[in-house]
Design an enzyme around this catalytic site. Structure first.
Site, mmCIF file in Angstrom:
data_model
loop_
_atom_site.group_PDB
_atom_site.id
_atom_site.type_symbol
_atom_site.label_atom_id
_atom_site.label_comp_id
_atom_site.label_asym_id
_atom_site.label_seq_id
_atom_site.Cartn_x
_atom_site.Cartn_y
_atom_site.Cartn_z
ATOM 1 N N GLY A 62 0.815 -1.215 0.000
ATOM 2 C CA GLY A 62 0.000 0.000 0.000
ATOM 3 C C GLY A 62 0.848 1.265 0.000
ATOM 4 N N ASP A 115 -2.380 -13.733 4.713
ATOM 5 C CA ASP A 115 -3.585 -12.914 4.556
ATOM 6 C C ASP A 115 -4.120 -12.568 5.936
ATOM 7 O OD1 ASP A 115 -5.790 -12.565 2.007
ATOM 8 O OD2 ASP A 115 -6.516 -12.225 4.049
ATOM 9 N N ALA A 144 -5.293 -3.204 5.526
ATOM 10 C CA ALA A 144 -6.706 -2.912 5.769
ATOM 11 C C ALA A 144 -7.451 -2.780 4.458
ATOM 12 C CB ALA A 144 -6.847 -1.599 6.545
ATOM 13 N N THR A 170 -6.914 5.499 12.999
ATOM 14 C CA THR A 170 -7.366 6.531 12.060
ATOM 15 C C THR A 170 -8.222 7.622 12.693
ATOM 16 O OG1 THR A 170 -8.878 6.869 10.197
ATOM 17 C CG2 THR A 170 -9.220 4.882 11.462
ATOM 18 N N GLU A 221 -10.756 8.612 11.422
ATOM 19 C CA GLU A 221 -12.158 8.240 11.184
ATOM 20 C C GLU A 221 -12.850 7.813 12.482
ATOM 21 O OE1 GLU A 221 -14.283 7.928 8.198
ATOM 22 O OE2 GLU A 221 -12.864 9.483 7.673
ATOM 23 N N TYR A 267 -16.180 1.039 8.142
ATOM 24 C CA TYR A 267 -14.713 1.077 8.252
ATOM 25 C C TYR A 267 -14.305 1.592 9.632
ATOM 26 C CZ TYR A 267 -10.018 3.125 7.653
ATOM 27 O OH TYR A 267 -8.697 3.494 7.820
ATOM 28 N N LYS A 295 -12.270 -0.237 12.665
ATOM 29 C CA LYS A 295 -10.999 0.315 13.171
ATOM 30 C C LYS A 295 -11.094 0.629 14.672
ATOM 31 C CE LYS A 295 -7.928 0.700 9.752
ATOM 32 N NZ LYS A 295 -6.509 0.333 9.841
ATOM 33 N N HIS A 305 -3.429 11.185 5.003
ATOM 34 C CA HIS A 305 -2.134 11.526 4.428
ATOM 35 C C HIS A 305 -2.064 10.964 3.017
ATOM 36 C CE1 HIS A 305 -1.925 8.074 7.140
ATOM 37 N NE2 HIS A 305 -1.149 7.509 6.235
ATOM 38 N N ARG A 359 -0.779 7.575 -3.622
ATOM 39 C CA ARG A 359 -2.113 7.389 -3.060
ATOM 40 C C ARG A 359 -2.993 6.615 -4.043
ATOM 41 N NH1 ARG A 359 -5.255 6.856 1.383
ATOM 42 N NH2 ARG A 359 -6.169 8.827 2.082
HETATM 43 P P1 NAP Z 1 -3.723 1.245 1.145
HETATM 44 O O1 NAP Z 1 -2.848 1.962 0.189
HETATM 45 O O2 NAP Z 1 -5.147 0.998 0.804
HETATM 46 O O3 NAP Z 1 -3.017 -0.162 1.485
HETATM 47 C C1 NAP Z 1 -3.705 -1.181 2.159
HETATM 48 C C2 NAP Z 1 -2.810 -2.398 2.244
HETATM 49 O O4 NAP Z 1 -3.501 -3.446 2.949
HETATM 50 C C3 NAP Z 1 -2.413 -2.987 0.882
HETATM 51 O O5 NAP Z 1 -1.080 -3.421 0.930
HETATM 52 C C4 NAP Z 1 -3.347 -4.184 0.757
HETATM 53 O O6 NAP Z 1 -2.847 -5.212 -0.085
HETATM 54 C C5 NAP Z 1 -3.359 -4.660 2.207
HETATM 55 N N1 NAP Z 1 -4.465 -5.568 2.495
HETATM 56 C C6 NAP Z 1 -5.784 -5.357 2.375
HETATM 57 N N2 NAP Z 1 -6.481 -6.454 2.741
HETATM 58 C C7 NAP Z 1 -5.568 -7.402 3.091
HETATM 59 C C8 NAP Z 1 -5.659 -8.740 3.537
HETATM 60 N N3 NAP Z 1 -6.828 -9.360 3.693
HETATM 61 N N4 NAP Z 1 -4.511 -9.399 3.827
HETATM 62 C C9 NAP Z 1 -3.293 -8.807 3.651
HETATM 63 N N5 NAP Z 1 -3.153 -7.541 3.209
HETATM 64 C C10 NAP Z 1 -4.279 -6.848 2.939
HETATM 65 O O7 NAP Z 1 -3.722 1.991 2.560
HETATM 66 P P2 NAP Z 1 -2.736 3.123 3.123
HETATM 67 O O8 NAP Z 1 -3.246 4.447 2.713
HETATM 68 O O9 NAP Z 1 -1.345 2.744 2.844
HETATM 69 O O10 NAP Z 1 -3.041 3.008 4.689
HETATM 70 C C11 NAP Z 1 -2.313 2.100 5.511
HETATM 71 C C12 NAP Z 1 -3.110 1.837 6.789
HETATM 72 O O11 NAP Z 1 -3.316 3.060 7.480
HETATM 73 C C13 NAP Z 1 -4.484 1.245 6.586
HETATM 74 O O12 NAP Z 1 -4.733 0.369 7.669
HETATM 75 C C14 NAP Z 1 -5.422 2.436 6.661
HETATM 76 O O13 NAP Z 1 -6.701 2.029 7.075
HETATM 77 C C15 NAP Z 1 -4.714 3.270 7.695
HETATM 78 N N6 NAP Z 1 -4.892 4.723 7.601
HETATM 79 C C16 NAP Z 1 -4.628 5.366 6.433
HETATM 80 C C17 NAP Z 1 -4.737 6.749 6.379
HETATM 81 C C18 NAP Z 1 -4.452 7.512 5.109
HETATM 82 O O14 NAP Z 1 -4.842 8.680 5.038
HETATM 83 N N7 NAP Z 1 -3.751 6.938 4.150
HETATM 84 C C19 NAP Z 1 -5.123 7.461 7.537
HETATM 85 C C20 NAP Z 1 -5.369 6.755 8.709
HETATM 86 C C21 NAP Z 1 -5.236 5.388 8.739
HETATM 87 P P3 NAP Z 1 -3.174 -5.235 -1.662
HETATM 88 O O15 NAP Z 1 -2.156 -4.317 -2.312
HETATM 89 O O16 NAP Z 1 -2.965 -6.669 -2.000
HETATM 90 O O17 NAP Z 1 -4.573 -4.743 -1.853
HETATM 91 N N1 GDD Z 2 -13.179 9.120 -2.346
HETATM 92 C C1 GDD Z 2 -13.896 10.202 -2.648
HETATM 93 N N2 GDD Z 2 -14.293 10.386 -3.943
HETATM 94 N N3 GDD Z 2 -14.203 11.084 -1.678
HETATM 95 C C2 GDD Z 2 -14.896 12.193 -2.024
HETATM 96 C C3 GDD Z 2 -15.307 12.439 -3.331
HETATM 97 C C4 GDD Z 2 -14.996 11.485 -4.342
HETATM 98 O O1 GDD Z 2 -15.328 11.632 -5.508
HETATM 99 N N4 GDD Z 2 -15.946 13.630 -3.365
HETATM 100 C C5 GDD Z 2 -15.942 14.105 -2.124
HETATM 101 N N5 GDD Z 2 -15.317 13.246 -1.298
HETATM 102 C C6 GDD Z 2 -15.157 13.414 0.152
HETATM 103 C C7 GDD Z 2 -15.593 12.202 0.972
HETATM 104 O O2 GDD Z 2 -17.019 12.206 1.141
HETATM 105 C C8 GDD Z 2 -14.846 12.461 2.269
HETATM 106 O O3 GDD Z 2 -15.601 13.323 3.096
HETATM 107 C C9 GDD Z 2 -13.569 13.172 1.807
HETATM 108 O O4 GDD Z 2 -13.791 13.578 0.455
HETATM 109 C C10 GDD Z 2 -12.302 12.309 1.856
HETATM 110 O O5 GDD Z 2 -12.568 11.086 1.221
HETATM 111 P P1 GDD Z 2 -11.397 10.026 0.890
HETATM 112 O O6 GDD Z 2 -10.304 10.680 0.137
HETATM 113 O O7 GDD Z 2 -12.034 8.823 0.285
HETATM 114 O O8 GDD Z 2 -10.769 9.696 2.322
HETATM 115 P P2 GDD Z 2 -11.466 9.394 3.730
HETATM 116 O O9 GDD Z 2 -11.227 10.602 4.580
HETATM 117 O O10 GDD Z 2 -12.839 8.913 3.589
HETATM 118 O O11 GDD Z 2 -10.593 8.167 4.267
HETATM 119 C C11 GDD Z 2 -9.162 8.213 4.208
HETATM 120 O O12 GDD Z 2 -8.644 8.831 5.368
HETATM 121 C C12 GDD Z 2 -8.930 8.140 6.604
HETATM 122 C C13 GDD Z 2 -8.304 8.974 7.739
HETATM 123 O O13 GDD Z 2 -9.169 10.003 8.095
HETATM 124 C C14 GDD Z 2 -8.671 6.756 4.066
HETATM 125 O O14 GDD Z 2 -7.290 6.779 3.810
HETATM 126 C C15 GDD Z 2 -8.925 5.968 5.347
HETATM 127 O O15 GDD Z 2 -8.286 4.693 5.241
HETATM 128 C C16 GDD Z 2 -8.324 6.747 6.534
HETATM 129 O O16 GDD Z 2 -8.563 6.058 7.731
#
Ligand code: NAP
Ligand code: GDD
Length: 370
Positions: A14, A61, A85, A130, A132, A154, A158, A184, A189
């Site tokens: 990821g 897994d 996740a 998160t 969230e 979700y 979490k 982030h 992304r």
């Molecule tokens: P991401 O890009 O969606 O990566 C998710 C990873 O989880 C991928 O490597 C995916 O593998 C793996 N995965 C999903 N289901 C699995 C399973 N059943 N077994 C093994 N691996 C599995 O997410 P990210 O943005 O890097 O975020 C990393 C973590 O931080 C997540 O737990 C997310 O919920 C949390 N988080 C993210 C944010 C954010 O803004 N990015 C903020 C707060 C928390 P595949 O490549 O095979 O699908």
């Molecule tokens: N994805 C998406 N697509 N979101 C949209 C869109 C669209 O076309 N238009 C508006 N949004 C709004 C969503 O309704 C949400 O309020 C906001 O944009 C951010 O959406 P996402 O980028 O999908 O991220 P997220 O905040 O729901 O979730 C991400 O951040 C969480 C931390 O706060 C993910 O990375 C989660 O895994 C992570 O926990």
């Protein structure tokens, strides 16, 4: 001889897993990552790391306890970063049971795999929690004391992960912590998260590859940081004397509309937003002549969520004071610029690759052999 640090990363393919792998390899760690079997064997974000002597991938897994127990026993990690996740909030409404299995019970499986292998006092565990969890927010900004009010399948999953980590810390004296990370983003992304969807669309529209971008709630507010900066915190959290949970955020908030405005501007198109709610439109008021006057952004109900989290703003004081981390090392403007510049190049390169493929197809079709 000093014992080598051995990290096991779930979610290594990821966004965060790829940056964390680079970060830990630079620090001299032996890095092991969990991958799952897929019909496509190319792992774009970590392809450049595969083959490095200290980087190892294993099939397992999060839904398969046995595979996790065996792997933890084989690798004998000193640190586990549980990043795996189903991480898309909107998808969690469509696949709530799978999301709960991976994002909630998966955390339990990791903790139990560590205990089963008797590593509970030698292996430290980071849980990717998160913002969230704050969901339908009860105060702004949110810190480590703010009550949780999860607002999607979700977030509910979490929340279980967060509490089970705390429980194992208290019940078994394990060094396990949650990083409560706010959104982030980066050039790595996933393409269906709102920021990347916008930067890719802006690049495609600027290069004549897409006509319009459809979004959901433009007024939603987020605290967006740069993923590369955030993985350092994951590591810092595990290097402290005491296991604790930390909010990781920039402390700066912007709307989806503001993100779109700046991304399009960086790609050479100035937008003016007119109308409200479902009727709001982003019209191009300056930029390439053929685009001026055109509606480039529209709202579609398809991207509305049954319940949406609309006001996230983190207070990173604890991380700043105790971890010595700088929440503002990459500004919002720099983040947008990094992502748009990357996607402008990506779209141009995809175009060149596409032209080359078309030329090759034509060449073969015409039976030209030299
Ligand atoms: P991401 O890009 O969606 O990566 C998710 C990873 O989880 C991928 O490597 C995916 O593998 C793996 N995965 C999903 N289901 C699995 C399973 N059943 N077994 C093994 N691996 C599995 O997410 P990210 O943005 O890097 O975020 C990393 C973590 O931080 C997540 O737990 C997310 O919920 C949390 N988080 C993210 C944010 C954010 O803004 N990015 C903020 C707060 C928390 P595949 O490549 O095979 O699908
Ligand atoms: N994805 C998406 N697509 N979101 C949209 C869109 C669209 O076309 N238009 C508006 N949004 C709004 C969503 O309704 C949400 O309020 C906001 O944009 C951010 O959406 P996402 O980028 O999908 O991220 P997220 O905040 O729901 O979730 C991400 O951040 C969480 C931390 O706060 C993910 O990375 C989660 O895994 C992570 O926990």
């Amino acid at each position: 001889m000093e014992k080598k640090n051995i990290a096991l990363i779930t979610g290594v393919t990821g966004q965060d897993g790829s940056y964390l792998s680079e970060f830990l390899l630079d620090k001299g760690y032996e890095v092991h990552g969990i991958i799952r079997r897929s019909s496509v064997d190319y792992r774009e974000r970590i392809a450049h790391l595969e083959g490095k002597p200290d980087f190892h991938l294993h099939y397992a897994d999060m839904g398969d306890s046995m595979s996790l127990v065996k792997l933890v026993g084989k690798v004998q990690p000193t640190e586990i970063y549980n990043l795996a996740a189903q991480s898309h909030v909107q998808v969690s409404f469509d696949a709530p049971e799978f999301t709960a299995d991976v994002d909630a019970v998966g955390v339990l499986r990791i903790l139990e795999a560590v205990r089963t292998n008797h590593l509970e006092h030698s292996c430290r565990i980071y849980q990717a929690s998160t913002s969230e969890l704050y969901g339908k927010v009860e105060e702004v900004p949110q810190n480590e004391q703010t009550p949780f009010h999860p607002y999607s399948p979700y977030a509910v999953a979490k929340l279980y992960g967060y509490w089970i980590v705390k429980e194992y810390r208290e019940a078994y004296d394990m060094f396990c912590c949650s990083g409560i990370l706010f959104n982030h983003e980066s050039e790595r992304r996933g393409e269906t998260f709102v920021t990347r969807k916008i930067t890719l669309a802006a690049a495609r529209i600027a290069q004549g590859k897409q006509e319009k971008l459809y979004l959901g709630n433009l007024s939603s507010l987020r605290d967006w940081g740069y993923a590369k900066d955030y993985v350092e915190c994951m590591w810092l959290i595990l290097q402290q004397e005491k296991p604790e949970d930390y909010v990781i955020a920039t402390g700066v908030q912007h709307s989806v509309r503001e993100f779109a405005y700046l991304a399009f501007k960086t790609a050479g198109m100035e937008l003016e937003f007119r109308g409200e709610g479902i009727n709001e439109k982003g019209v191009c008021v300056a930029g390439p002549a053929h685009l001026v006057g055109k509606t480039l952004v529209e709202v579609s109900e398809d991207f509305y969520r049954p319940t949406d989290v609309v006001n996230l703003l983190g207070d990173p004081s604890k991380a700043k004071n105790e971890l010595g981390w700088n929440p503002q090392s990459t500004s919002f403007e720099q983040l947008v610029s990094i992502m748009v510049k990357h996607d402008m190049q990506k779209v141009a390169a995809d175009h060149v690759a596409g032209v080359m493929r078309t030329n090759l197809a034509e060449y073969l079709e015409k039976g030209i052999t030299k």
